[in-house]
Design an enzyme around this catalytic site. Structure first.
Site, PDB file in Angstrom:
ATOM      1  N   SER A 148       0.850  -1.189   0.000  1.00 37.24           N
ATOM      2  CA  SER A 148       0.000   0.000   0.000  1.00 37.24           C
ATOM      3  C   SER A 148       0.889   1.244   0.000  1.00 37.24           C
ATOM      4  CB  SER A 148      -0.889   0.021   1.244  1.00 37.24           C
ATOM      5  OG  SER A 148      -1.768  -1.072   1.274  1.00 37.24           O
ATOM      6  N   ALA A 183      -6.594   2.713   1.399  1.00 33.00           N
ATOM      7  CA  ALA A 183      -8.020   2.997   1.546  1.00 33.00           C
ATOM      8  C   ALA A 183      -8.298   3.598   2.923  1.00 33.00           C
ATOM      9  CB  ALA A 183      -8.827   1.720   1.335  1.00 33.00           C
ATOM     10  N   HIS A 239     -10.640  -3.941  -3.637  1.00 33.56           N
ATOM     11  CA  HIS A 239     -10.626  -5.083  -4.553  1.00 33.56           C
ATOM     12  C   HIS A 239     -11.972  -5.204  -5.276  1.00 33.56           C
ATOM     13  CE1 HIS A 239      -6.625  -5.871  -3.323  1.00 33.56           C
ATOM     14  NE2 HIS A 239      -6.924  -6.324  -2.124  1.00 33.56           N
TER      15      HIS A 239
END
Length: 273
Positions: A42, A108, A145
């Protein structure tokens, strides 16, 4: 991205690759411990491993006007509730709600912090967030996803698309994931591995149909058509190379997070050249 490497479709220049398929939260944690030579990560987590890893300029996952989605259970005629609009600030709307998130090191999660400020949350594996919201363990869920494409048919409704929110706020794509390589690997080897990665991505884009077939065993609740759509969202020109726009997006994302106090230090962003 890795189809050509996995199936020896390109010249691997004498290198041997061992593929480890794990969820992004696990990979983030392994990168924090410096365990893997090359890893998906990430962009949020990169801020904490920049002393050990450099970013490869290819392999990015960026949402250009789309991205992780905050969802809740779909309203029914008997359970009508207000939704955020021009008269109801999103932060105010979410302030007392518990949000199921897929990991605190995911991009996120950081994007949601930038959007909402501080919020109540519970960490749930990304593929069990729908279950958590359905059971009432959380009032809302942060979906990454393939859930970005399947949430509606699963009985949920969108509160906010963070990629859309970020694009409206900054004019930039939302940087979600990238590939990193350890800095203790010799510079000439890092360059070789960069070229192999880029060739693999190019091969996958040029042989899309067979690359999609290769990916299908890892597609959860998606048919080939939906999987191809999802891949198209995140394997694109930004994946070939961040370019100046992608680099600016990373600097803005991590810079804003540092200034807001969600990343405790200014990350030194280094790309392999």
């Amino acid at each position: 991205m890795f189809y050509a490497i996995a199936k020896n479709k390109i010249d691997l220049r004498g290198y041997r690759f061992e593929h480890r398929l794990e969820d992004i939260q696990t990979l983030n944690e392994r990168a924090m411990r410096g365990e893997l030579h090359i890893s998906a990560i990430s962009i949020h987590a990169y801020a904490y491993v920049a002393n050990q890893y450099a970013l490869l300029p290819c392999g990015a996952s960026m949402g250009d006007g789309y991205g992780p989605i905050l969802i809740s259970k779909r309203s029914t005629p008997n359970t009508q509730r207000s939704t955020p609009n021009e008269d109801l600030d999103l932060r105010e709307y979410m302030k007392d709600q518990v949000i199921a998130v897929p990991g605190k090191m995911t991009s996120a999660f950081l994007a949601l912090q930038l959007c909402l400020g501080d919020f109540r949350h519970v960490v749930v594996p990304f593929d069990r967030i729908f279950e958590a919201v359905n059971r009432g363990d959380a009032d809302a869920g942060l979906i990454i996803h393939e859930g970005q494409l399947t949430y509606a048919k699963s009985g949920f409704e969108k509160i906010v698309d963070l990629g859309d929110w970020w694009k409206r706020e900054t004019g930039l794509p939302l940087p979600l994931g990238g590939n990193v390589i350890r800095k203790d690997i010799a510079a000439d080897v890092r360059h070789d591995l960069l070229e192999i990665m880029r060739e693999s991505i190019d091969f996958g884009l040029a042989h899309r149909d067979e690359a999609v077939v290769h990916s299908m065993p890892y597609a959860r609740d998606m048919n080939e058509q939906l999987a191809s759509k999802f891949i198209g969202m995140y394997v694109n020109d930004f994946t070939r190379d961040y370019g100046e726009t992608g680099r600016a997006a990373i600097r803005k994302f991590l810079g804003d997070a540092h200034r807001a106090g969600y990343v405790d230090h200014a990350a030194e962003i280094e790309f392999v050249e």
